[in-house]
Motif scaffolding. Structure first.
Motif, short mmCIF file in Angstrom:
data_model
loop_
_atom_site.label_atom_id
_atom_site.label_comp_id
_atom_site.label_asym_id
_atom_site.label_seq_id
_atom_site.Cartn_x
_atom_site.Cartn_y
_atom_site.Cartn_z
N SER A 217 -46.98 -18.08 -48.97
CA SER A 217 -47.94 -18.02 -48.14
C SER A 217 -47.67 -18.64 -46.67
O SER A 217 -47.00 -19.57 -46.44
N THR A 218 -47.69 -17.60 -45.73
CA THR A 218 -47.42 -18.30 -44.28
C THR A 218 -48.54 -18.17 -43.34
O THR A 218 -49.50 -17.16 -43.67
N ASP A 219 -48.75 -18.73 -42.10
CA ASP A 219 -49.74 -18.51 -41.04
C ASP A 219 -49.26 -18.63 -39.84
O ASP A 219 -48.12 -19.08 -39.40
N CYS A 220 -50.00 -17.82 -38.73
CA CYS A 220 -49.86 -18.30 -37.47
C CYS A 220 -50.88 -17.92 -36.58
O CYS A 220 -51.86 -17.50 -37.36
N ILE A 221 -51.13 -18.14 -35.37
CA ILE A 221 -52.27 -18.04 -34.65
C ILE A 221 -51.87 -17.70 -33.38
O ILE A 221 -50.86 -18.23 -32.66
N VAL A 222 -52.96 -16.83 -32.67
CA VAL A 222 -52.62 -16.40 -31.22
C VAL A 222 -53.99 -16.23 -30.84
O VAL A 222 -54.94 -16.24 -31.28
N PRO A 223 -53.90 -16.41 -29.60
CA PRO A 223 -55.17 -16.14 -28.34
C PRO A 223 -55.88 -14.94 -29.20
O PRO A 223 -55.17 -13.85 -29.42
N ILE A 224 -57.10 -15.04 -29.16
CA ILE A 224 -57.87 -13.96 -29.89
C ILE A 224 -57.77 -12.61 -29.20
O ILE A 224 -57.71 -11.56 -30.05
N GLN B 259 -67.15 -3.27 -44.85
CA GLN B 259 -65.72 -2.67 -45.27
C GLN B 259 -65.66 -1.52 -43.90
O GLN B 259 -66.57 -0.89 -43.55
N PHE B 260 -64.41 -1.27 -43.94
CA PHE B 260 -63.91 -0.35 -42.66
C PHE B 260 -62.55 0.38 -43.42
O PHE B 260 -61.99 0.17 -44.21
N ARG B 261 -62.65 1.92 -42.80
CA ARG B 261 -61.69 2.58 -43.29
C ARG B 261 -60.33 2.34 -42.70
O ARG B 261 -59.09 2.51 -43.29
N GLY B 262 -60.26 1.44 -41.45
CA GLY B 262 -58.78 0.95 -40.78
C GLY B 262 -59.00 -0.49 -40.36
O GLY B 262 -59.86 -0.91 -40.34
N LEU B 263 -57.70 -1.25 -40.50
CA LEU B 263 -57.59 -2.33 -40.10
C LEU B 263 -57.80 -2.64 -38.68
O LEU B 263 -58.43 -3.64 -38.47
N ASP B 264 -57.66 -1.61 -37.81
CA ASP B 264 -57.73 -2.05 -36.63
C ASP B 264 -59.34 -1.97 -36.17
O ASP B 264 -59.68 -2.71 -35.22
N ASP B 265 -59.95 -1.29 -36.81
CA ASP B 265 -61.29 -1.38 -36.63
C ASP B 265 -62.19 -2.92 -36.92
O ASP B 265 -62.83 -3.22 -36.16
N ALA B 266 -61.50 -3.23 -38.07
CA ALA B 266 -62.10 -4.64 -38.39
C ALA B 266 -61.58 -5.64 -37.57
O ALA B 266 -62.60 -6.52 -37.28
N VAL B 267 -60.37 -5.66 -37.13
CA VAL B 267 -59.97 -6.32 -36.10
C VAL B 267 -60.49 -6.19 -34.64
O VAL B 267 -61.15 -7.42 -34.10
N ALA B 268 -60.69 -5.10 -34.36
CA ALA B 268 -61.67 -4.94 -32.92
C ALA B 268 -62.98 -5.43 -33.16
O ALA B 268 -63.61 -6.13 -32.17
N THR B 269 -63.68 -5.39 -34.40
CA THR B 269 -65.21 -6.04 -34.58
C THR B 269 -65.23 -7.39 -34.32
O THR B 269 -65.69 -8.14 -33.51
N THR B 270 -64.17 -8.00 -35.10
CA THR B 270 -63.85 -9.63 -34.89
C THR B 270 -63.84 -9.94 -33.52
O THR B 270 -64.33 -10.87 -32.95
N MET B 271 -62.75 -9.31 -32.75
CA MET B 271 -62.76 -9.62 -31.26
C MET B 271 -63.74 -9.62 -30.33
O MET B 271 -64.16 -10.62 -29.69
N GLN B 272 -64.67 -8.71 -30.62
CA GLN B 272 -65.85 -8.36 -29.65
C GLN B 272 -66.74 -9.44 -30.21
O GLN B 272 -67.54 -10.00 -29.31
N LEU B 273 -66.96 -9.62 -31.33
CA LEU B 273 -67.92 -10.66 -31.63
C LEU B 273 -67.70 -12.08 -31.09
O LEU B 273 -68.49 -12.92 -30.31
N VAL B 274 -66.46 -12.51 -31.12
CA VAL B 274 -65.81 -13.78 -30.64
C VAL B 274 -66.07 -13.75 -29.01
O VAL B 274 -66.79 -14.73 -28.46
N GLN B 275 -65.76 -12.54 -28.60
CA GLN B 275 -65.59 -12.38 -27.08
C GLN B 275 -66.97 -12.67 -26.27
O GLN B 275 -67.31 -13.05 -25.14
N ILE B 276 -68.19 -12.01 -27.12
CA ILE B 276 -69.61 -12.44 -26.44
C ILE B 276 -70.05 -13.42 -26.94
O ILE B 276 -71.36 -13.65 -26.58
N GLY B 277 -69.38 -14.52 -27.67
CA GLY B 277 -69.94 -15.74 -27.96
C GLY B 277 -71.01 -15.99 -28.95
O GLY B 277 -71.98 -16.73 -29.17
N LEU B 278 -70.79 -14.87 -29.88
CA LEU B 278 -72.00 -14.87 -30.99
C LEU B 278 -71.45 -16.11 -31.99
O LEU B 278 -70.37 -16.29 -32.40
N PRO B 279 -72.47 -16.97 -32.08
CA PRO B 279 -72.32 -18.27 -32.98
C PRO B 279 -72.42 -18.31 -34.41
O PRO B 279 -73.05 -18.71 -35.19
#
Length: 480
Positions: free
Chosen positions: A348-355, A234-254
């Motif tokens: 429910s709607t969805d969309c997708i963007v480059p990470i 859990q995180f205090r802010g949504l931005d921190d959770a999103v930043a964590t995800t982006m960094q995990l993907v960008q370093i190639g963690l499987p």
């Protein structure tokens, strides 16, 4: 011919087709109101229409005979699996027949050494995995819910594990498909690659039942991982959770899965799924799989990155029962959101963007939601840049209008950032207005030409996927 006369003719054609099919299928043809109502809609999109009849198929031959008769009488046919699609894919047009494949549940062959299997289209992913677990195998694509594998092919499904294993597009080797005339074809095969001819398998994956009805699927399988571990952070802010995800993907963690729930969705899920010792805060759900040492390294790296982004700590779920409960809570998110306002309209709607654009998109969407005055929950498979918004409003014409306006803003933001109007829900009835922006007139006209070639009378799920418009090679639209 007048519109009224044309309607009478359509009604006569469908009645004739139903009687012909009844001589072939007997009580597997149902015209009872309760059965027709069950087949009048999917989930989430509040559009429904009763089919004239429901045909229960049990084999490719049954599907072929149904389509042969419907082609002869020019009767629309909508393939139906579990009814869990989210964009109106299975809502019938007028004077249509619903072709239910849910009884087609055979596992035809499992090739353990080659890591593949062949199944009928009505089998669910849960049933497949329950049957092959003893052989040390599993099928990873997990969109949630009781989706059938045929429906998952038709909508090019993905889900929580796509960040590691890919979507249906990457995991289907071949298909058996019944065309509009009733002709049966097989595409692909069992090999992992081929350089022979057009890729017809890819053509039917994601075609939403508009080009043919999928009856059998050759699937890739995977060995069960030696170690599986899951966690909530859990995180205090949504931005921190999103930043964590982006960094995990960008370093190639499987990592196997990484799911985001914002504070609204988390609060709903805590109450609905009785998640203990958690707060209504932005939350990431993780799953790690592999050899024990590899999993330890994944966990350590994830913890370090999350803590650098102000994470509040990890709650672990190491047993199979705890993991199952955790992921069930994630898959029940739609129903949890509905429980926030009983009787309200929830779409429910969805969309997708480059990470790299995910943080910008989610921040903008949150501003749009706040400005709209509506309640909404954000969640999604953020490891591949895909997220969902569950939009909640009063169940009225004005409430529906406000939801659709907000939906357009959300999708417009994604497309402006180089994204797509849907990462996994598909198009159906709900997303057609966005395709011109996404694909352009030229590509859409070619898609319509393919549809018209394979289904010249327009009987296969008409009105879905493709918006009206120009057909490649023709001056005017044809039967779509």
């Amino acid at each position: 011919m007048t519109a009224l006369a044309d309607t009478d003719t359509q009604a006569h054609r469908v009645r004739t087709a139903i009687e012909t099919l009844r001589t072939r299928f007997g009580d597997r043809v149902s015209t009872t109101h309760s059965v027709r109502e069950e087949h009048s809609h999917g989930e989430a999109l509040d559009i429904s229409r009763l089919p004239e009849a429901v045909i229960y198929a049990e084999s490719t031959e049954d599907v072929s005979e149904t389509l042969r008769v419907c082609h002869q009488h020019r009767v629309p046919v909508v393939a139906f699996g579990a009814g869990t699609s989210l964009e109106g894919h299975v809502t019938p047009p007028e004077h249509a027949i619903s072709l239910d494949l849910s009884r087609m549940t055979k596992i035809i062959a499992v090739n353990t050494d080659d890591l593949d299997c062949r199944v009928q289209a009505g089998l669910t992913r849960q049933s497949l995995n329950a049957n092959i677990r003893d052989q040390g195998l599993f099928f990873p694509v997990d969109p949630g819910g009781e989706a059938t594998l045929g429906g998952m092919c038709a909508t090019r499904a993905s889900g929580t594990a796509a960040v590691r294993y890919g979507t249906m597009k990457e995991n289907v080797l071949g298909l058996t498909v019944v065309l509009a005339t009733g002709e049966v074809i097989r595409t692909g095969g069992r090999v992992r690659k081929s350089s022979t001819g057009y890729d017809l398998t890819a053509l039917f994956i994601g075609s939403e039942g508009t080009l043919g009805v999928i009856t059998e699927i050759q699937l890739r399988l995977y060995g069960l991982p030696e170690t599986v571990s899951a966690a909530i952070c859990q995180f205090r802010g949504l931005d921190d959770a999103v930043a964590t995800t982006m960094q995990l993907v960008q370093i190639g963690l499987p990592i196997s899965r990484v799911e985001l729930l914002d504070e609204v969705q988390m609060g709903a899920s805590i109450r609905y799924s009785r998640l203990e010792n958690l707060k209504p805060l932005p939350t990431l759900f993780f799953e790690f799989a592999g050899a024990p040492e590899a999993v330890r390294e994944q966990v350590q790296t994830t913890e370090a990155i999350a803590l650098d982004n102000n994470a509040l700590g990890f709650t672990w779920a190491d047993t199979a029962e705890e993991r199952s409960r955790l992921w069930k809570a994630r898959h029940d998110a739609f129903w949890a959101a509905k429980s926030l306002a009983p009787g309200a309209l929830v779409i429910s709607t969805d969309c997708i963007v480059p990470i790299s654009k995910l943080g910008v998109l989610i921040a903008g969407v949150r501003r749009d939601i706040d400005a709209s005055g509506l309640q909404a929950a954000l969640l999604g498979h953020v490891g591949d840049g895909n997220f969902h918004a569950l939009l909640i409003a009063e169940n009225s014409d004005d409430g529906r209008r406000r939801i659709l306006e907000l939906d357009r803003l959300i999708v417009g933001r994604a497309q402006s950032l180089g994204g797509s109007c849907s990462g996994e829900h598909g198009v159906g009835l709900g997303k057609q207005e966005f395709l011109e922006t996404e694909h352009g007139d030229g590509a859409l006209s070619l898609m319509r030409a393919l549809k018209n070639t394979l289904d010249p009378d327009g009987i296969l799920n008409p009105g879905k996927l493709l918006p009206p418009g120009r057909v490649y090679g023709h001056e005017a639209p044809l039967n779509l």
